[in-house]
Design a protein around this motif. Structure first.
Motif, PDB file in Angstrom:
ATOM      1  N   LEU A  52       0.567  -1.018  -0.295  1.00  0.00           N
ATOM      2  CA  LEU A  52      -0.059  -0.020  -0.294  1.00  0.00           C
ATOM      3  C   LEU A  52       0.643   1.326  -0.309  1.00  0.00           C
ATOM      4  CD1 LEU A  52      -2.877  -0.904   2.893  1.00  0.00           C
ATOM      5  CD2 LEU A  52      -2.914  -1.233  -0.178  1.00  0.00           C
ATOM      6  N   PHE A  53       2.352   1.423   0.195  1.00  0.00           N
ATOM      7  CA  PHE A  53       2.892   1.981   0.280  1.00  0.00           C
ATOM      8  C   PHE A  53       3.276   3.155  -1.124  1.00  0.00           C
ATOM      9  CE2 PHE A  53       6.967   4.152  -0.424  1.00  0.00           C
ATOM     10  CZ  PHE A  53       7.072   5.184   0.513  1.00  0.00           C
ATOM     11  N   TRP A  54       3.112   2.186  -2.134  1.00  0.00           N
ATOM     12  CA  TRP A  54       3.446   3.195  -3.655  1.00  0.00           C
ATOM     13  C   TRP A  54       2.705   3.233  -3.721  1.00  0.00           C
ATOM     14  CZ3 TRP A  54       7.995   2.283  -4.548  1.00  0.00           C
ATOM     15  CH2 TRP A  54       9.207   1.249  -2.954  1.00  0.00           C
ATOM     16  N   PRO A  55       1.076   2.900  -4.081  1.00  0.00           N
ATOM     17  CA  PRO A  55       0.293   4.544  -4.833  1.00  0.00           C
ATOM     18  C   PRO A  55       0.095   5.335  -4.300  1.00  0.00           C
ATOM     19  CG  PRO A  55      -1.115   2.198  -3.754  1.00  0.00           C
ATOM     20  CD  PRO A  55       0.923   1.830  -3.879  1.00  0.00           C
ATOM     21  N   TRP A  56       0.240   4.944  -2.566  1.00  0.00           N
ATOM     22  CA  TRP A  56      -0.410   6.825  -2.083  1.00  0.00           C
ATOM     23  C   TRP A  56       1.156   7.728  -2.124  1.00  0.00           C
ATOM     24  CZ3 TRP A  56      -4.717   8.067  -0.279  1.00  0.00           C
ATOM     25  CH2 TRP A  56      -5.432   6.402  -0.552  1.00  0.00           C
ATOM     26  N   PHE A  57       2.147   6.993  -1.337  1.00  0.00           N
ATOM     27  CA  PHE A  57       3.143   7.544  -2.005  1.00  0.00           C
ATOM     28  C   PHE A  57       3.340   8.381  -3.130  1.00  0.00           C
ATOM     29  CE2 PHE A  57       8.440   8.217  -3.207  1.00  0.00           C
ATOM     30  CZ  PHE A  57       8.094   8.980  -1.453  1.00  0.00           C
ATOM     31  N   ALA A  58       3.249   7.554  -4.500  1.00  0.00           N
ATOM     32  CA  ALA A  58       3.137   7.716  -5.654  1.00  0.00           C
ATOM     33  C   ALA A  58       2.134   9.210  -5.803  1.00  0.00           C
ATOM     34  CB  ALA A  58       3.114   6.450  -6.587  1.00  0.00           C
ATOM     35  N   ALA A  59       1.413   8.587  -6.092  1.00  0.00           N
ATOM     36  CA  ALA A  59       0.336   9.259  -5.608  1.00  0.00           C
ATOM     37  C   ALA A  59       0.417  11.170  -5.001  1.00  0.00           C
ATOM     38  CB  ALA A  59      -1.062   9.155  -5.156  1.00  0.00           C
ATOM     39  N   ASN A  60       1.806  10.849  -3.728  1.00  0.00           N
ATOM     40  CA  ASN A  60       1.236  12.273  -2.866  1.00  0.00           C
ATOM     41  C   ASN A  60       2.668  13.167  -2.913  1.00  0.00           C
ATOM     42  OD1 ASN A  60      -1.374  12.810  -1.096  1.00  0.00           O
ATOM     43  ND2 ASN A  60      -0.964  10.719  -2.385  1.00  0.00           N
ATOM     44  N   VAL A  61       4.453  12.112  -3.981  1.00  0.00           N
ATOM     45  CA  VAL A  61       5.244  12.485  -3.663  1.00  0.00           C
ATOM     46  C   VAL A  61       5.290  13.560  -5.128  1.00  0.00           C
ATOM     47  CG1 VAL A  61       6.064  10.688  -4.873  1.00  0.00           C
ATOM     48  CG2 VAL A  61       7.473  12.172  -3.742  1.00  0.00           C
ATOM     49  N   SER A  62       4.444  14.795  -5.146  1.00  0.00           N
ATOM     50  CA  SER A  62       4.842  16.128  -5.880  1.00  0.00           C
ATOM     51  C   SER A  62       5.265  16.946  -5.504  1.00  0.00           C
ATOM     52  CB  SER A  62       3.206  15.546  -6.248  1.00  0.00           C
ATOM     53  OG  SER A  62       3.188  16.674  -7.728  1.00  0.00           O
ATOM     54  N   VAL A  63       6.102  17.682  -6.599  1.00  0.00           N
ATOM     55  CA  VAL A  63       6.295  19.164  -6.064  1.00  0.00           C
ATOM     56  C   VAL A  63       4.567  20.105  -5.955  1.00  0.00           C
ATOM     57  CG1 VAL A  63       8.609  19.216  -6.966  1.00  0.00           C
ATOM     58  CG2 VAL A  63       6.561  20.381  -8.772  1.00  0.00           C
TER      59      VAL A  63
END
Length: 487
Positions: free
Chosen positions: A32-43
């Motif tokens: 579950l780390f991947w979808p949540w991190f990828a969706a929120n690691v944005s400038v």
């Protein structure tokens, strides 16, 4: 043939809102780390710092607001994600246990509107960023560029959403490394722009302003995703740890935003030009701090991160659309929502004068009933001791019934109170929301012009009312549901 096998054969997930086969429930909490991190690691996360400081608070107050608001809101997502493991169905189907099979259509409609709004907003930011970066590079930045950017962004979002869960999970793990690396490079290149002495000297704001900023952060981060949190945990193994599911949801969602918003507070607090520019074009304004040679990788990473977030939204909005009774396959539902996203993006990019004001007004307005639903759902999950009767989630004559009047009345009352305690901060840009705030005067909070008008108390009030009333009023109902004989 299981859904996983069929997906590998066809490349498109066919599963809609039905129960996930046990053979396909192979995910681990750490996944579950991947979808949540990828969706929120944005400038784009950096731009929230400007929104926070716009409340007139200090750096240290903003730091407190960012960390507490982001972590707490994603922790609430983690609690909702528990329902996915217990029932292996999408969030808005699992919510039928609290609202009834037919009654669930009320919060389902709110959820669908929120998801559509979020994914459209992310697409808009991606298109505006592309035009701004192209302009800085000396390339075409007019209507033709925006048209091409709109088509490319919408196509990427819809294509990944139509493909479904398994492709999205793989994409998110790749995007995490790409966007994370570029975002880290952005931080390294712009850290010299921060005037730490000036930032620390920003004057403190009122308690009401701090609360208002806190609610905005919670609504913009975790509460903005809370209606889809179980969509990604329904593939979890039946024996997965509940604490691990909550933990990985919270960690994955909150890690990058906490770091980025805190850094953004330094940037926005050092430049009034940056602070004001973020309002109309968040990513484009942030790109002005970069050397020309880094603009292309910055743009690609920024757009991919925004697309990543929009993919999660449109995938889930398609599931919600089906749960409302629209009888079409899941890929078709994602495509329908993609068309709506494209139309909304075109309108805002080419016809609207400003999108931040209407968006924030929209966010707070729908954030109130969504917070009421979240409070009800969290209390329902906390009270249950058994897994869901999965068949009854699709049977209005089953143990969950057709309509749960208590939950619907609770949501209505919590929403009424909540809307009465928020005001439209964008009266000129979104005049259709000027009716809000009707309880601020009667409750002695200074009316629509008082200090508490800017605290957005309505979101917190709706969340707390939904939670407390459900915790007390539905305890007996839940006990009866769990003791009923499975038909």
């Amino acid at each position: 043939m299981s859904d996983l096998q069929e997906t590998r054969r066809l490349g498109v997930e066919r599963t809609g809102i039905e129960i996930i086969d046990e053979a396909d429930r192979t995910a681990r909490p750490a996944d579950l780390f991947w979808p949540w991190f990828a969706a929120n690691v944005s400038v784009f996360g950096l731009s929230y710092a400007a929104f926070i400081l716009a409340f007139g608070i200090s750096f240290w107050q903003g730091l407190l607001v960012a960390v507490v608001g982001i972590v707490a809101s994603f922790a609430l997502c983690g609690v909702i994600a528990l329902a996915g493991k217990r029932g292996s169905a999408p969030t808005m189907v699992l919510s039928r246990a609290a609202f009834g099979v037919e009654g669930q259509k009320v919060p389902g409609a709110v959820s669908w509107l929120v998801s559509i709004g979020w994914e459209t907003f992310l697409a808009i930011v991606a298109v505006l960023a592309t035009a701004t970066v192209f302009e800085r590079l000396g390339w075409s930045s007019g209507t033709s560029t925006q048209v091409v950017a709109t088509v490319v962004v919408a196509t990427l979002i819809v294509a990944a959403s139509v493909a479904g869960y398994h492709l999205i999970m793989r994409l998110q793990s790749w995007l995490t490394w790409i966007t994370g690396a570029v975002t880290l490079a952005y931080v390294v290149m712009t850290v010299d722009e921060i005037d730490w002495s000036g930032v620390q000297g920003l004057p403190s704001g009122s308690d009401q302003a701090v609360i208002g900023a806190l609610v905005m952060v919670m609504t913009g981060f975790g509460l903005g995703w809370i209606n889809i949190a179980a969509d990604w945990s329904r593939y979890q193994r039946r024996d997965a740890s509940g604490r691990a599911i909550v933990g990985w949801n919270t960690f994955g969602g909150a890690l990058a935003p906490c770091l980025l918003v805190v850094f953004g507070l330094g940037l926005a607090g050092s430049s009034e030009e940056l602070l004001l520019g973020v309002a109309d074009d968040p990513i484009g304004t942030l790109s002005t701090l970069l050397p020309t040679w880094f603009l292309v990788p910055f743009l690609l990473a920024a757009v991919l991160a925004l697309v990543s977030g929009a993919v999660l939204g449109i995938y889930s909005s398609g599931l919600t659309l089906i749960s409302l009774g629209v009888r079409i396959p899941r890929p078709a539902a994602a495509f329908v929502d993609g068309v709506i996203l494209t139309i909304g993006t075109i309108y805002v990019v080419f016809f609207a004068e400003s999108f931040l004001g209407p968006f924030q007004s929209f966010l707070i307005t729908l954030g109130v009933p969504l917070a009421a639903w979240a409070g009800i759902m969290i209390a329902d999950i906390a009270t249950r001791r058994r897994d869901y009767d999965e068949a009854a989630l699709f049977d209005a004559g089953g143990r969950y019934g057709s309509v749960d009047v208590t939950s619907l009345v609770t949501m209505a009352v919590a929403t009424f109170v909540g809307w009465g305690l928020v005001v439209n901060l964008f009266a000129d840009e979104a005049s259709w929301n000027n009716w809000q705030g009707y309880l601020l005067g009667p409750l002695g909070l200074g009316g629509k012009d008082g200090a508490w008008a800017y605290a957005n108390l309505g979101v917190l009030a709706a969340l707390v009312i939904g939670f407390l009333v459900t915790l007390v009023a539905r305890r007996g109902t839940i006990a009866r549901q769990e003791s009923a004989t499975v038909g």
